[in-house]
Design an enzyme around this catalytic site. Structure first.
Site, PDB file in Angstrom:
ATOM      1  N   LYS A   1       1.575 -25.017  21.251  1.00 18.35           N
ATOM      2  CA  LYS A   1       2.670 -24.106  21.572  1.00 18.35           C
ATOM      3  C   LYS A   1       3.083 -24.341  23.020  1.00 18.35           C
ATOM      4  O   LYS A   1       2.344 -24.906  23.810  1.00 18.35           O
ATOM      5  CB  LYS A   1       2.202 -22.659  21.391  1.00 18.35           C
ATOM      6  CG  LYS A   1       1.947 -22.287  19.929  1.00 18.35           C
ATOM      7  CD  LYS A   1       1.650 -20.808  19.779  1.00 18.35           C
ATOM      8  CE  LYS A   1       1.430 -20.449  18.318  1.00 18.35           C
ATOM      9  NZ  LYS A   1       2.635 -20.655  17.470  1.00 18.35           N
TER      10      LYS A   1
ATOM     11  N   LYS B   1       9.013 -29.340   2.679  1.00 25.33           N
ATOM     12  CA  LYS B   1      10.030 -30.015   3.488  1.00 25.33           C
ATOM     13  C   LYS B   1      10.419 -31.348   2.852  1.00 25.33           C
ATOM     14  O   LYS B   1       9.566 -32.112   2.424  1.00 25.33           O
ATOM     15  CB  LYS B   1       9.498 -30.263   4.904  1.00 25.33           C
ATOM     16  CG  LYS B   1       9.373 -28.990   5.727  1.00 25.33           C
ATOM     17  CD  LYS B   1       8.881 -29.321   7.132  1.00 25.33           C
ATOM     18  CE  LYS B   1       8.591 -28.053   7.896  1.00 25.33           C
ATOM     19  NZ  LYS B   1       9.816 -27.242   8.141  1.00 25.33           N
TER      20      LYS B   1
ATOM     21  N   ARG C   1       0.824  -1.205   0.000  1.00 33.04           N
ATOM     22  CA  ARG C   1       0.000   0.000   0.000  1.00 33.04           C
ATOM     23  C   ARG C   1       0.861   1.259   0.000  1.00 33.04           C
ATOM     24  O   ARG C   1       0.599   2.208  -0.732  1.00 33.04           O
ATOM     25  CB  ARG C   1      -0.879   0.010   1.259  1.00 33.04           C
ATOM     26  CG  ARG C   1      -1.987  -1.038   1.212  1.00 33.04           C
ATOM     27  CD  ARG C   1      -2.990  -0.849   2.358  1.00 33.04           C
ATOM     28  NE  ARG C   1      -3.920  -1.983   2.399  1.00 33.04           N
ATOM     29  CZ  ARG C   1      -5.005  -2.068   1.616  1.00 33.04           C
ATOM     30  NH1 ARG C   1      -5.310  -1.103   0.777  1.00 33.04           N
ATOM     31  NH2 ARG C   1      -5.788  -3.129   1.692  1.00 33.04           N
TER      32      ARG C   1
ATOM     33  N   ASP D   1       1.415 -24.574   1.167  1.00 26.86           N
ATOM     34  CA  ASP D   1       1.527 -25.091   2.530  1.00 26.86           C
ATOM     35  C   ASP D   1       3.011 -25.422   2.689  1.00 26.86           C
ATOM     36  O   ASP D   1       3.488 -26.410   2.136  1.00 26.86           O
ATOM     37  CB  ASP D   1       0.670 -26.337   2.738  1.00 26.86           C
ATOM     38  CG  ASP D   1       0.695 -26.799   4.179  1.00 26.86           C
ATOM     39  OD1 ASP D   1       1.776 -26.749   4.816  1.00 26.86           O
ATOM     40  OD2 ASP D   1      -0.360 -27.206   4.694  1.00 26.86           O
ATOM     41  N   HIS D   2       3.737 -24.596   3.410  1.00 25.17           N
ATOM     42  CA  HIS D   2       5.196 -24.729   3.344  1.00 25.17           C
ATOM     43  C   HIS D   2       5.689 -26.054   3.917  1.00 25.17           C
ATOM     44  O   HIS D   2       6.809 -26.462   3.652  1.00 25.17           O
ATOM     45  CB  HIS D   2       5.907 -23.538   3.994  1.00 25.17           C
ATOM     46  CG  HIS D   2       5.741 -23.449   5.474  1.00 25.17           C
ATOM     47  ND1 HIS D   2       4.772 -22.668   6.069  1.00 25.17           N
ATOM     48  CD2 HIS D   2       6.408 -24.057   6.477  1.00 25.17           C
ATOM     49  CE1 HIS D   2       4.873 -22.794   7.379  1.00 25.17           C
ATOM     50  NE2 HIS D   2       5.850 -23.621   7.664  1.00 25.17           N
TER      51      HIS D   2
ATOM     52  N   ASP E   1      -4.449 -22.760  12.540  1.00 30.07           N
ATOM     53  CA  ASP E   1      -3.071 -22.393  12.225  1.00 30.07           C
ATOM     54  C   ASP E   1      -2.221 -23.605  11.854  1.00 30.07           C
ATOM     55  O   ASP E   1      -1.278 -23.487  11.083  1.00 30.07           O
ATOM     56  CB  ASP E   1      -2.447 -21.682  13.434  1.00 30.07           C
ATOM     57  CG  ASP E   1      -1.049 -21.171  13.151  1.00 30.07           C
ATOM     58  OD1 ASP E   1      -0.874 -20.469  12.137  1.00 30.07           O
ATOM     59  OD2 ASP E   1      -0.124 -21.493  13.936  1.00 30.07           O
TER      60      ASP E   1
ATOM     61  N   LYS F   1      10.629 -28.586  20.647  1.00 33.72           N
ATOM     62  CA  LYS F   1      10.201 -28.354  19.261  1.00 33.72           C
ATOM     63  C   LYS F   1      10.389 -29.674  18.528  1.00 33.72           C
ATOM     64  O   LYS F   1      11.518 -30.159  18.388  1.00 33.72           O
ATOM     65  CB  LYS F   1      11.073 -27.282  18.630  1.00 33.72           C
ATOM     66  CG  LYS F   1      10.822 -27.025  17.140  1.00 33.72           C
ATOM     67  CD  LYS F   1      11.861 -26.022  16.612  1.00 33.72           C
ATOM     68  CE  LYS F   1      11.807 -25.883  15.099  1.00 33.72           C
ATOM     69  NZ  LYS F   1      10.641 -25.105  14.651  1.00 33.72           N
TER      70      LYS F   1
ATOM     71  N   HIS G   1      -1.095 -27.922   7.849  1.00 32.91           N
ATOM     72  CA  HIS G   1       0.134 -28.725   7.910  1.00 32.91           C
ATOM     73  C   HIS G   1      -0.128 -30.155   8.392  1.00 32.91           C
ATOM     74  O   HIS G   1       0.302 -31.123   7.765  1.00 32.91           O
ATOM     75  CB  HIS G   1       1.148 -28.079   8.858  1.00 32.91           C
ATOM     76  CG  HIS G   1       1.411 -26.640   8.570  1.00 32.91           C
ATOM     77  ND1 HIS G   1       1.491 -26.142   7.287  1.00 32.91           N
ATOM     78  CD2 HIS G   1       1.620 -25.582   9.395  1.00 32.91           C
ATOM     79  CE1 HIS G   1       1.737 -24.837   7.339  1.00 32.91           C
ATOM     80  NE2 HIS G   1       1.822 -24.470   8.603  1.00 32.91           N
TER      81      HIS G   1
ATOM     82  N   LYS H   1      -1.189 -19.271   3.270  1.00 31.10           N
ATOM     83  CA  LYS H   1      -2.154 -19.692   4.271  1.00 31.10           C
ATOM     84  C   LYS H   1      -2.493 -18.490   5.154  1.00 31.10           C
ATOM     85  O   LYS H   1      -1.672 -17.561   5.220  1.00 31.10           O
ATOM     86  CB  LYS H   1      -1.579 -20.834   5.094  1.00 31.10           C
ATOM     87  CG  LYS H   1      -0.608 -20.378   6.195  1.00 31.10           C
ATOM     88  CD  LYS H   1      -0.419 -21.432   7.258  1.00 31.10           C
ATOM     89  CE  LYS H   1       0.332 -20.815   8.436  1.00 31.10           C
ATOM     90  NZ  LYS H   1       0.561 -21.712   9.534  1.00 31.10           N
TER      91      LYS H   1
ATOM     92  N   GLU I   1       5.641 -27.179  19.350  1.00 33.74           N
ATOM     93  CA  GLU I   1       6.509 -25.996  19.355  1.00 33.74           C
ATOM     94  C   GLU I   1       6.829 -25.661  20.795  1.00 33.74           C
ATOM     95  O   GLU I   1       5.969 -25.776  21.673  1.00 33.74           O
ATOM     96  CB  GLU I   1       5.795 -24.804  18.734  1.00 33.74           C
ATOM     97  CG  GLU I   1       5.387 -24.994  17.286  1.00 33.74           C
ATOM     98  CD  GLU I   1       4.609 -23.783  16.784  1.00 33.74           C
ATOM     99  OE1 GLU I   1       5.200 -23.007  16.031  1.00 33.74           O
ATOM    100  OE2 GLU I   1       3.434 -23.620  17.162  1.00 33.74           O
TER     101      GLU I   1
END
Lengths: 485, 485
Positions: free
Chosen positions: B341, B187, B49, B182-183, B240, B346, B245, B153, B221
């Site tokens: 979380k 992987k 913007r 979807d990252h 999320d 992790k 995922h 996403k 995580e």
């Protein structure tokens, strides 16, 4: 079986001045002593032909132990002085065995032993029969406590001699008293084969003709005949390795789950495997003999040039076999067996190759060659398992490579116990699970007897190679190749 | 697909001043440039913007790259000067998009580009619809070359909004032009799942209800909400993590072998998995929210105390689910899914537990507890595979212990490519295999929509724990426990 330790006993070793006793058994006995696992009050009575007193025998033993720094002299001397005795048995006459019996009974009396006895025959094959007969005729097959007899390999040199030896042994002893030793069965990985298969559902569910394409058993030595020419000339690879060690591995790999873990349940299943093997034809076997060549870059002479070997010797130092096991589990899955001296490496392993995936889903522009997955059971020199499988190479293109997952015993458990130690304690406890039963040894000889009676031609191979080319052709004819090369 | 590299194109990024572009996409673009994989002549047009000229945008980009020493300043500056341009699109009016179109066409003309365009929407959810509409109404859905649009996403926040978004997108674009990112699919281990399963016959032969007892997918995580409270408050763990995922991993683990390796064959199979999942009931789900606790010994505050989080927030930071897949392969095998979380570690992994052996052949005096074997697929932080199986403990007694064979990618291949890099190249090549198809994203929302509309009670859990106790009870009720703890 997991409870108390062995009971006090008299451990009588025939061939007490020989190599096996001096280099193999004595260190184990001493280790048991220093490790607090020697049954209190137990004694060792060495027996051999030559006249010698206890002191001389102890000095000999201390000398043998002294060649290895893990046996400190003071400790070795203390153990030998407290534990070792010697009795000459100059011949196989009744008088000699009567003297032995008298000595045994006197020792037991003097040391408060209750008459448990182990007779360990660390002798050449031809002495087994006369010694068993001597013991039996002297009434030593049955004493005031338990009596056990341990017979070293080779147990016979063909089916007829093995049957004859069993007849002699069983004339005096019950099968449960007889411990036919195969030191491969003392190896952890060999024992672990049963755990690997039957405590792991995913392994056992793969272990059959639906999933397995072929099984390879390789027992490779890089050594030549070394100082054993007189024995080896009369034996050869088939008798020295295949009939006993390799066949034991074969039966443990192929057998059905036993009903219980007792000794007869397990040995019944091993015999069943041998009964299911399709009789070998001449073209199922390759016999080889090493010629001059090189090991690790150094030239070595051929077998016929070795000291003590006849210049025209027809003894094989290499055997390759292809076997079929015609039962519900294995029909159609070839078992390839190979053993030899003067191979490029010392390595004993079993390799099970899985069938390939039914479709090569990952076919790409560059041709995709399906590498079949494999489970390797490592027995020597490392002990453990390896699983070879296909992995995606990182990156956008779908490329596949073979990699391995590994489990090596030494990484987790450090040095493994000596196989002889395991087996000696088993004898002391009377557990014959890891020993070879009469019908088992005969079934094994029955399998190889036709080859012994009518051996295929002997082919030379250069020392440092994987045997004659014919060994490759043998299994290429059935669509396979040896994995360990 | 494995042939030539991507064609030259204009890479238009909406949200060019935002975090995703500055921290994630720019480094990948620069790496492609320095690695010689940037299609010669291609340009990046940043869109946002705020008013800014090319020079200011390049300076911003050089600054962002400069925070990581793997992007040397001289190289970063050269790349940015040669490649980056900027266009302000202050609102979603037709006039603004007409200006954008004019700029695009001018750039292409000046640099001899043939009109291939990628529109990368690195935007918040609410901007996806208006931007797609703006592009379409300005005629930017179809240019002189190919046109592709990449949507980040979250693709919707429930079934209805995802359907609405698909309707907008498909009003202007063909499905083949749309790349829903979807990252996790970038992987290596996630992609390798297909190779692991379908290039390894022994794996695939175990991958079913006959052999597998349960499947666990854990995405843990240790971080809290960090700076993302405004986004996360409106999202929560189910939106999320689980809907995208975790569900992608689930479908790749559970799917049938596709007929070919083309994008639609694979995505058809993934949709079929989702269609076979038994609808979730309220008691199949546990929702949690972290309270104050400790991570690695250091105290951390609770979610409701985080800056930007409402004191009475009902957003979940933890979800556990139990799923059933009612098809021929998986009927009766529970799939347990868990993400949160402020977990103790992790760790992202899939654990497949094999059924126990039918009999515990190795039962001894001390009770033998059958440890079921497991295959673990490690996705984060290490990538690889582990196989837990039973091994005999060395020694005479038959004792069994669980040990692991391991294959870790990093041991063989070193550092793996960034997932975004893989996905960006796929977009440039027009390969949508690793992107989520319209019906796939809707099928996933359809699965979780009942939970979103009627969420079960929110349970607190201390930061640094594995979630509310109810997550244990959830699967204990079906006879299982979480393996990763």
């Amino acid at each position: 079986m997991d409870g108390a330790g062995p009971e006090p006993h008299l451990f009588v070793v025939f061939g007490a001045t020989g190599d096996l006793m001096q280099r193999k058994l004595l260190p184990v006995l001493h280790r048991l002593g220093t490790g607090g696992r020697w049954p209190a009050g137990s004694l060792v009575l060495g027996v051999a032909r030559r006249p010698m007193d206890d002191a001389a025998f102890r000095a000999m033993a201390v000398g043998s132990l002294g060649s290895d720094p893990s046996h400190p002299p003071a400790s070795a001397r203390a153990f030998c002085d407290a534990t070792l005795y010697y009795q000459s048995v100059p011949d196989e006459t009744a008088a000699s065995f009567a003297q032995l019996r008298a000595r045994i009974e006197r020792l037991e009396r003097e040391h408060g032993l209750r008459g448990n006895r182990i007779f360990y025959l660390a002798l050449p094959l031809e002495a087994f029969g006369p010694t068993l007969t001597g013991l039996g005729d002297a009434g030593l097959h049955a004493g005031p406590g338990w009596t056990r007899v341990v017979v070293e390999k080779p147990f016979g040199r063909d089916l007829a001699s093995a049957e004859a030896l069993n007849r002699i042994a069983l004339r005096y002893f019950d099968e449960k008293q007889i411990f036919r030793i195969d030191h491969y069965l003392g190896k952890e990985t060999v024992q672990n084969l049963m755990v690997f298969r039957f405590a792991n559902m995913f392994i056992e569910s793969l272990w059959n003709r639906e999933r397995i394409d072929a099984v390879e058993i390789t027992v490779a030595e890089s050594l030549g005949v070394e100082g054993r020419a007189p024995y080896y000339e009369a034996s050869g690879a088939l008798r020295d390795m295949v009939q006993n060690h390799v066949t034991q591995i074969l039966t443990l790999v192929a057998m059905e789950p036993p009903a219980t873990r007792d000794e007869d349940s397990i040995r019944n299943e091993k015999v069943k495997v041998l009964q299911s093997v399709v009789p070998l034809a001449g073209d199922d076997v390759v016999r080889g003999q090493y010629a001059a060549g090189a090991i690790a870059g150094s030239p070595v002479r051929g077998y016929r040039e070795e000291p003590g070997v006849a210049p025209g010797s027809s003894t094989e130092t290499f055997v390759a076999l292809r076997l079929r096991i015609a039962n519900w589990r294995w029909q159609g899955v070839p078992f390839y067996v190979r053993t030899g001296k003067r191979m490029p490496a010392k390595s004993t392993r079993v390799v099970l190759t899985f069938k390939a995936p039914p479709v090569t889903f990952f076919q790409t522009a560059q041709e995709y060659r399906a590498n079949p997955d494999r489970i390797s059971i490592l027995i020597q020199p490392d002990e453990g398992f390896e699983l070879a499988f296909e992995v995606k190479v990182p990156g956008r293109e779908l490329r596949v490579q073979t990699h391995r997952m590994k489990f090596h015993y030494a990484d987790v458990f450090g040095e493994l116990p000596d196989g002889y130690e395991t087996l000696l304690i088993d004898v002391m406890l009377g557990d014959s699970t890891l020993f070879v039963r009469a019908d088992e040894v005969e079934a094994s000889w029955r399998l190889y007897d036709p080859i012994l009676r009518n051996p295929p031609p002997l082919l030379p191979y250069p020392a440092g190679s994987w045997g004659p080319d014919a060994a490759q052709a043998l299994i290429a004819a059935w669509g396979h190749r040896w994995f360990l090369e």
